[in-house]
Write an enzyme that holds these catalytic residues in place. Structure first.
Site, short mmCIF file in Angstrom:
data_model
loop_
_atom_site.label_atom_id
_atom_site.label_comp_id
_atom_site.label_asym_id
_atom_site.label_seq_id
_atom_site.Cartn_x
_atom_site.Cartn_y
_atom_site.Cartn_z
N ASN A 68 40.42 57.29 64.48
CA ASN A 68 40.32 56.33 65.57
C ASN A 68 39.19 56.76 66.50
OD1 ASN A 68 42.91 54.37 65.65
ND2 ASN A 68 43.48 56.36 64.78
N HIS B 265 49.20 52.84 58.82
CA HIS B 265 49.55 53.29 60.16
C HIS B 265 48.30 53.51 61.00
CE1 HIS B 265 51.48 55.39 63.47
NE2 HIS B 265 52.63 55.00 62.97
N HIS B 266 48.41 53.17 62.29
CA HIS B 266 47.27 53.27 63.20
C HIS B 266 46.80 54.72 63.36
CE1 HIS B 266 44.46 51.62 65.93
NE2 HIS B 266 45.20 50.66 66.42
N CYS B 267 47.65 55.70 63.10
CA CYS B 267 47.21 57.10 63.23
C CYS B 267 46.18 57.45 62.17
CB CYS B 267 48.40 58.05 63.14
SG CYS B 267 49.11 58.26 61.49
#
Length: 476
Positions: free
Chosen positions: A304, A136-138
């Site tokens: 990120n 997941h991008h989180c």
């Protein structure tokens, strides 16, 4: 408590805003055979993944989102929920692998479990097999995710191309200080003037970049089949070119690797617009280009750290060389115009706002029908040398970007070994020609490399119009 920062949590909020999207990133690693013992392979992958604390944790949201979500250890972690097996139908070609990749990336990751999956894929042609890793991008942006994936190989992360990005070798930021009051008066005045000038310039650049970003997001572009609601189904394709071809273009025309990649994307999207009967215009392809702001010391951290740029790619230009030059000029202008600084400032400012407010704002903004940005192009530096898993060589690595925010196609660019790889994820209904889109990117780079190595003689012009010499094609 280990909490998600506001930016990381924003990917969860953006996913919640549209039930048709899954904000996971991934990569397919294709390995030479034969396939190792399945149980031993699953055990090895499980052990290496379990060594990464974030991949043993689940997200726990707080009541009414009054505070940021928390990372907590999964007390019942079962690798069988995450490591899965699949077999491609005969003949196990790229088309079959791409179909499986699209289907595997369509579904959302289960929020009740750690946010990753790994597929062991059998049945590829030429006695090969594959691993598909989905995160997941989180948890991670592209660079952090690639470090994670590379770390699953036999030799760990190894050398990567990440040192080529500007943020990796930028010196640590040190706040400007004023001279002390005991300094010579002339030195004091000169120091104050220099500090104020630098602050004024930095502020002006950042404000200018903020205005550009807001204008890009709020001003609708031309109506296009590339922008609109997405379905729950995806298509995927990929293409690769030798890095030597890209290097020859960079050297011949004094441009960057990213310039070459974006100009190739420009050429392919131009053809895709024409296949749909649309006239490519100057404002037809506003593109979201993530920019890493990750310092070298934080390359291995899972989070990120990105800003954004939003250039118009010149799909209105038919000549490939002029496309390249225009991309180079526009990217230089965008870089100096403050968009990168403005994006970084916005991310920093979010940390100062109560999470309960930012969470609702992110969900509101990501649910609005934006029409200004059409596609995403993200460049991820990968390993310099081929990886191995249980002694089997990873001969190809294919990046997989997500599709969201009404952008019906996204392109990820990955440098791996001696190749530059383009992975294209697209909405199923909007891009039945996704293979043409990927092949068009590779074809555009091949044509540029041919021109770079065999330049045509310069043709004499007698064009009296202003700027004619600036716009003429250099032969190399």
């Amino acid at each position: 408590m280990d909490r998600l920062n506001t930016f990381d949590a924003g990917f969860l909020d953006a996913e919640d805003a549209d039930p048709h999207v899954s904000l996971a990133v991934g990569a397919v690693s294709i390995l030479d055979g034969p396939l190792p013992d399945r149980d031993a392979l699953a055990t090895l992958i499980g052990d290496r993944i379990a060594a990464v604390p974030r991949l043993r944790q689940v997200v726990r949201r707080q009541p009414f989102d009054l505070s940021a979500p928390e990372w907590v250890e999964d007390p019942a972690l079962d690798m069988a929920h995450h490591i899965r097996r699949a077999a491609l139908p005969h003949p196990g070609d790229d088309a079959a692998l791409f179909r499986f990749t699209a289907e595997a990336m369509e579904s959302r990751l289960d929020r009740e479990r750690p946010l990753w999956q790994c597929w062991i894929i059998e049945g590829l042609a030429a006695d090969r097999w594959a691993l598909l890793m989905k995160v997941h991008h989180c948890i991670a942006d592209g660079i952090a995710a690639m470090h994670l994936l590379a770390g699953l190989g036999d030799g760990g992360e190894g050398q990567t191309y990440v040192g080529a990005i500007r943020a990796a070798h930028a010196p640590p930021h040190r706040p400007r200080t004023l001279p002390t009051l005991t300094a010579d008066p002339r030195t004091l005045v000169r120091g104050v003037v220099n500090s104020v000038s630098a602050l004024t310039y930095s502020t002006a650049v950042t404000v200018g970049g903020t205005v550009q970003i807001l204008d890009s997001l709020l001003r609708p572009g031309p109506k296009s089949a590339f922008n609109g609601p997405v379905s729950t189904m995806r298509r995927y394709s990929a293409a690769q070119v030798p890095l030597a071809d890209v290097a020859s273009v960079c050297q011949a025309f004094d441009v960057t690797l990213n310039d070459v990649a974006l100009s190739a994307i420009t050429d392919s999207f131009r053809a895709a617009l024409q296949r749909r009967g649309e006239v490519p215009r100057r404002t037809s392809l506003r593109t979201l280009v993530p920019v890493s702001v990750r310092p070298g010391a934080a390359m291995g951290e899972l989070d990120n750290r990105i800003s954004v740029m939003l250039p118009h790619l010149p799909v209105d230009e038919s000549d490939p060389l002029e496309q390249l030059r225009t991309v180079h000029r526009r990217m230089a202008r965008v870089k100096s115009g403050g968009q990168r600084q403005a994006g970084g400032m916005a991310v920093a400012a979010l940390k100062l706002v109560p999470f309960a407010l930012t969470s609702r704002v992110v969900r509101l903004l990501t649910s609005l029908p934006q029409r200004g940005v059409v596609t995403l192009a993200t460049n991820v530096p990968g390993p310099r040398h081929h990886l191995q898993v249980m002694g089997r060589e990873v001969v190809r690595m294919l990046p997989i970007p997500p599709v969201a925010l009404r952008m019906r196609a996204a392109v990820a660019i990955l440098s791996y070994g001696d190749d530059l790889v383009f992975g294209v994820t697209a909405d199923f209904d909007a891009f039945p020609d996704v293979d043409d889109l990927a092949d068009g990117i590779a074809g555009a780079i091949t044509r540029l490399a041919t021109v770079a190595r065999h330049p045509e003689p310069r043709k004499e012009h007698h064009d009296p119009s202003p700027g004619a010499q600036e716009n003429s094609c250099r032969s190399g």
